[in-house]
Scaffold this motif. Structure first.
Motif, short mmCIF file in Angstrom:
data_model
loop_
_atom_site.label_atom_id
_atom_site.label_comp_id
_atom_site.label_asym_id
_atom_site.label_seq_id
_atom_site.Cartn_x
_atom_site.Cartn_y
_atom_site.Cartn_z
N LYS A 50 35.06 23.98 -14.51
CA LYS A 50 35.16 25.29 -13.91
C LYS A 50 34.75 26.23 -14.98
CE LYS A 50 34.38 24.93 -9.95
NZ LYS A 50 33.22 25.30 -8.91
N LEU A 51 36.35 27.22 -14.91
CA LEU A 51 36.76 27.81 -16.59
C LEU A 51 36.12 27.48 -17.28
CD1 LEU A 51 36.24 30.55 -17.64
CD2 LEU A 51 38.91 30.62 -16.76
N LEU A 52 37.31 25.95 -17.48
CA LEU A 52 37.73 24.97 -18.90
C LEU A 52 37.11 24.20 -18.56
CD1 LEU A 52 41.45 26.30 -19.18
CD2 LEU A 52 39.54 27.55 -20.28
N ARG A 54 37.08 20.43 -18.28
CA ARG A 54 37.66 18.98 -17.55
C ARG A 54 37.36 17.81 -17.91
NH1 ARG A 54 40.88 22.89 -14.12
NH2 ARG A 54 42.71 23.98 -15.13
N ARG A 65 22.69 20.39 -6.88
CA ARG A 65 23.52 20.91 -6.90
C ARG A 65 22.81 22.36 -7.45
NH1 ARG A 65 28.80 25.33 -7.78
NH2 ARG A 65 27.50 26.84 -8.23
N TYR A 259 23.26 31.21 -18.59
CA TYR A 259 24.12 32.17 -19.07
C TYR A 259 25.67 32.31 -18.06
CZ TYR A 259 26.75 35.97 -21.18
OH TYR A 259 27.67 36.93 -21.54
N ASP A 260 24.74 32.51 -16.98
CA ASP A 260 25.42 33.04 -15.59
C ASP A 260 25.95 32.65 -15.19
OD1 ASP A 260 23.65 35.49 -16.10
OD2 ASP A 260 22.81 35.55 -14.07
N TYR A 261 25.87 31.05 -14.89
CA TYR A 261 27.22 30.31 -14.19
C TYR A 261 27.99 29.67 -15.71
CZ TYR A 261 25.16 30.25 -9.38
OH TYR A 261 24.71 31.22 -8.48
N PHE A 263 29.16 31.58 -17.72
CA PHE A 263 30.05 32.76 -17.75
C PHE A 263 30.56 33.45 -17.24
CE2 PHE A 263 28.71 31.36 -22.25
CZ PHE A 263 29.28 31.21 -22.85
N GLN A 264 29.29 34.05 -15.73
CA GLN A 264 30.02 34.64 -14.86
C GLN A 264 30.40 33.91 -14.05
OE1 GLN A 264 26.63 36.88 -14.51
NE2 GLN A 264 26.50 38.56 -16.55
N ALA A 265 30.15 33.25 -13.36
CA ALA A 265 31.04 32.66 -12.41
C ALA A 265 31.45 31.36 -12.71
CB ALA A 265 29.62 31.48 -11.42
N GLN A 266 32.09 31.10 -13.83
CA GLN A 266 33.12 30.77 -14.32
C GLN A 266 32.52 29.11 -13.71
OE1 GLN A 266 36.28 32.61 -13.28
NE2 GLN A 266 36.04 34.05 -14.61
N ASN A 267 31.93 28.92 -13.77
CA ASN A 267 31.14 27.49 -13.72
C ASN A 267 30.58 26.06 -14.86
OD1 ASN A 267 30.53 25.06 -12.66
ND2 ASN A 267 30.37 25.38 -10.79
N GLY B 65 31.16 41.98 -15.54
CA GLY B 65 30.10 40.48 -16.35
C GLY B 65 30.10 40.58 -17.24
N PRO B 69 33.43 37.68 -20.25
CA PRO B 69 33.43 35.97 -20.53
C PRO B 69 33.61 36.22 -21.85
CG PRO B 69 30.63 36.96 -19.80
CD PRO B 69 31.67 37.94 -19.19
N VAL B 72 37.63 35.44 -22.02
CA VAL B 72 38.22 34.23 -21.39
C VAL B 72 37.71 33.53 -22.94
CG1 VAL B 72 37.43 32.50 -20.75
CG2 VAL B 72 37.41 34.21 -18.99
N THR B 76 41.04 31.37 -24.42
CA THR B 76 40.77 29.98 -24.22
C THR B 76 40.34 28.55 -25.86
OG1 THR B 76 38.07 30.21 -24.00
CG2 THR B 76 40.29 29.49 -22.57
N GLU B 94 42.36 29.90 -13.02
CA GLU B 94 42.17 28.92 -14.09
C GLU B 94 43.52 28.30 -15.53
OE1 GLU B 94 39.47 25.87 -14.95
OE2 GLU B 94 38.39 26.57 -12.98
N ALA B 375 34.61 32.69 -8.52
CA ALA B 375 33.81 33.36 -9.97
C ALA B 375 32.67 32.98 -8.92
CB ALA B 375 34.24 33.75 -10.70
N ASP B 376 32.43 31.41 -8.85
CA ASP B 376 31.16 30.33 -8.89
C ASP B 376 30.84 30.94 -7.38
OD1 ASP B 376 29.48 28.37 -9.31
OD2 ASP B 376 31.02 27.66 -8.45
N SER B 377 31.49 30.87 -6.70
CA SER B 377 31.20 31.80 -4.90
C SER B 377 30.66 32.58 -4.74
CB SER B 377 32.12 30.29 -3.52
OG SER B 377 32.27 29.67 -4.00
N LYS B 379 28.92 34.40 -7.05
CA LYS B 379 27.58 34.44 -7.82
C LYS B 379 27.08 33.76 -7.26
CE LYS B 379 25.43 35.05 -11.22
NZ LYS B 379 24.99 36.62 -11.60
#
Lengths: 301, 411
Positions: A50-52, A54, A65, A259-261, A263-267, B65, B69, B72, B76, B94, B375-377, B379
């Motif tokens: 996700k954000l980090l 793993r 998806r 980029y959006d997913y 950093f913004q979506a943290q995925n 937005g 990033p 974070v 990190t 997280e 944040a994922d959902s 987006k």
């Protein structure tokens, strides 16, 4: 020539030793950063990071998806439209401009500067300028309407079905000048004698261009192709500045999805999956071309 | 020679702050860069400097937005700042789980945060595994419908008292050449407008069931179908907005080009800046005039774990400063938001702000989507609703199907 040659066959490793040592840093960069980074990205695209990052593997979930996300499908479609048209148009317009420029016209320098000028602007500035020009309330539409054509409608950025062409216009305006310059350099490299010979044979000029000059300019075309193509795949800032992907998701592109997913979506997993798909797309185009160009043992002009 | 002296000067500038650093410098990153926001931040900096430390401002332009990033990746990447803004909720979750954030439980206990911070849900979203990791600084609520009185006068209809009346007034507005509802092109605007419709029209229970419990049955149910129907109305009414940024859309309401806008309480700053008066020139309807519930999103400061003892002490001092009653009042009046504690006096607040305070006092509050969803959902929801609002051929039923899918995969 060298003392080495007289002393017997040098081993392949020690030949040009200093040059090899000098290129070690670049080789390390290429292997560790480019190749290593690529591998790392591909591996982590199979995880649920996700954000980090793993290492929790989830198989092909991220890809499933990705390919069921409407936004990704729209992005791919947009990239295809944008890619094909910007390749064709920038090549054709660039070459025609260069050919016109090559007719020993007056003020060539001035024209060249004018055509190349947009290239000095970043995509962000280009995007903002064209955002204003294409805005129905301030730009071209309102100017034409003020001149009397009240029914004139030109608002590509606010129409989902043609928005990608609005972006294409801006990209062509920005990039064609460079293509023109490359082509012009290629044209200047053609020997005067070729032209003289074709004149003696009475071949019309357009035919000389099409069947003699263009085949001779093959290396220039390849260089141009690589430059344009790499610009197409990574198109991002132009879209962000002009429409930020809108209206809705109609002008989204793959790089923006990544980029959006990420950093913004943290995925991260989703973003890595998308960037891996971009890599595969590039590979699909590059590999057959590289095979034709370098492989097969056939030496080309 | 010249080169050497340049190097020497450069070295001196680097060394100087270290040598002069008696007071501890603490870099604070945030994305408050507009006029009113910057003034509010200056209040925080002033208060922190008064504790004998030094606020080093790390403003990042370009809204959350863009800024998040950067923040974070600094944390990190091993280059943490002294403190950083996030929206309280799950944005930093997280980072906390990874042990990169500092535990503020001691400071919170000393300051009795549990007793003074209201509503309690604010502190709950700072709490992970029983420990407190952030200091909330303000409450922003999304659930407002801003209406231009002039626009309705021009169209010859009374100013609506709720959502249904606005929908009914839409044809009259359109006839007068006014866009009934301004919705800017940025994806989060469409997504949040939908959330507001959902909370107001389907009610608090459904809202919490869907976003809190991720109940797909409720998401597919008839209550939600009603909300999607309303979103369809909103989409029709927003046709012709043609602007991107939220403040441009607010400006359409200010100038009477649009009838109304669903936007958070920060829009109020724009009305004030334009010299308009609440009640006379513009009206505000919390909860769209249907269901007077407001959500308690907002901003909070998180403190990355640092090794430097002195800096850690400065972090504690900053955390204490942020919830100090005087600082809360000074900051929030400039920011246009509501303080996180109920024991402060806000006499300078205007009508709309007082309405919000009233609702807050009655306890009609709910957690907002930033707190409930990852944040994922969020987006994915933005992608869905920005497409829905821009594409008239997408039916509400299709949108609802995709919405259910998002809820099904949400964590």
């Amino acid at each position: 020539m060298s003392s080495n040659a007289r002393a017997g066959r040098p081993s392949r490793l020690t030949r040009n030793l200093s040059a090899k040592i000098a290129s070690v840093p670049m080789m390390l960069t290429a292997v560790v950063i480019f190749l290593g980074g690529t591998l790392w990205t591909v591996i982590y695209s199979f995880t649920s990071s996700k954000l980090l990052p793993r290492l929790k593997f989830v198989g092909l979930d991220q890809y499933e998806r990705l390919w069921s996300a409407p936004r990704w499908l729209v992005s791919i479609e947009n990239l295809a439209i944008y890619g094909i048209f910007s390749l064709i148009f920038s090549m054709v317009i660039g070459f025609v401009l260069a050919a016109l420029m090559d007719q020993k016209i007056r003020f060539e320098n001035t024209f060249r500067t004018i055509f190349l000028y947009p290239f000095a602007l970043s995509f962000i500035v280009t995007g903002l300028v064209w955002q204003w020009l294409l805005n129905p309330e301030h730009g071209i539409q309102s100017v034409v309407r003020a001149m009397g054509w009240a029914g004139f409608e030109f608002d590509p950025l606010y129409n989902s079905s043609i928005v990608i062409y609005g972006i294409l216009i801006a990209a062509l305006w920005q990039g064609t000048g460079l293509v023109m310059c490359l082509m012009l350099a290629g044209l200047r490299g053609i020997d005067e004698d070729i032209w003289k010979a074709s004149r003696v044979d009475g071949i019309p000029m357009w035919k000389t261009y099409l069947f003699v000059v263009i085949p001779m300019m093959r290396p220039v075309f390849v260089t141009t192709l690589v430059i344009i193509a790499s610009g197409i795949v990574r198109v991002y800032d132009l879209v962000v500045a002009q429409t930020s992907g809108g209206p809705g998701i109609a002008s989204e592109v793959p790089a923006k999805y990544v980029y959006d997913y990420m950093f913004q979506a943290q995925n991260l997993g989703q973003g890595f999956a998308a960037s891996t798909m971009m890599l595969i797309t590039v590979a699909i185009i590059i590999v057959p071309w590289a095979y034709l160009e370098f492989g097969g043992g056939r030496k080309r002009v | 020679m010249k080169f050497r002296s340049v190097i020497a000067v450069l070295a001196a500038t680097v060394a100087l702050p270290v040598a002069a650093g008696h007071a501890t410098d603490l870099e604070v990153t945030h994305w408050w860069t507009s006029g009113g926001e910057a003034a509010a931040v200056a209040e925080l900096a002033k208060a922190f400097d008064a504790t004998g430390n030094k606020w080093v401002d790390g403003a990042i332009a370009g809204a959350g937005g863009t800024a998040r990033p950067i923040m974070v990746s600094r944390i990190t990447g091993g280059d943490p700042m002294g403190a950083t803004q996030f929206n309280h909720g799950r944005q930093a979750e997280e980072l906390v789980q990874e042990g990169l954030m500092r535990d503020l439980t001691d400071v919170a206990e000393r300051g009795k945060w549990k007793e003074i911070i209201r509503p309690a849900s604010l502190l709950d979203s700072c709490t992970i595994d029983g420990k407190i990791y952030c200091a909330p600084v303000n409450i922003h609520s999304w659930q407002w419908l801003w209406l231009s009185n002039a626009a309705f006068e021009k169209a010859g209809v009374p100013v609506p008292k709720n959502w249904d009346e606005l929908v009914a007034a839409a044809p009259a507005l359109e006839k007068a050449g006014i866009v009934p509802l301004a919705v800017g092109g940025q994806p989060w605007q469409a997504s949040n407008a939908f959330d507001v419709l959902m909370l107001s029209l389907a009610g608090k229970d459904t809202f919490l069931k869907v976003f809190g419990d991720k109940d797909t049955e409720a998401a597919a149910g008839p209550d939600m179908a009603k909300v999607f129907k309303a979103a369809d109305d909103a989409r029709r009414m927003s046709k012709g907005t043609n602007v991107q940024d939220w403040n441009q859309a607010t400006n359409m309401v200010i100038t009477g080009k649009a009838g109304g806008q669903i936007m958070g309480d920060w829009a109020q700053g724009e009305f004030q800046l334009a010299g308009l008066k609440a009640g006379e020139d513009y009206s505000c309807l919390p909860g769209l005039g249907v269901n007077e519930v407001i959500a308690t999103g907002g901003d909070a400061f998180y403190f990355p774990l640092l090794e430097d003892e002195e800096k850690s002490r400065a972090q504690d001092a900053l955390a204490e400063t942020l919830v100090d009653p005087k600082v809360q009042v000074a900051f929030n009046l400039k920011k246009g938001s509501v303080p996180v504690r109920g024991d402060v006096d806000l006499a300078a607040a205007n009508d709309c702000m007082k309405k919000g305070l009233d609702i807050l006092a009655k306890g009609n509050v709910v957690q907002w989507t930033d707190q409930l969803l990852s944040a994922d959902s969020q987006k994915q929801k933005e992608d869905l609703f920005s497409e829905f609002f821009a594409n008239p051929s997408m039916t509400p039923e299709d949108a609802q199907k995709r919405f259910v899918q998002i809820i099904a995969t949400a964590e």
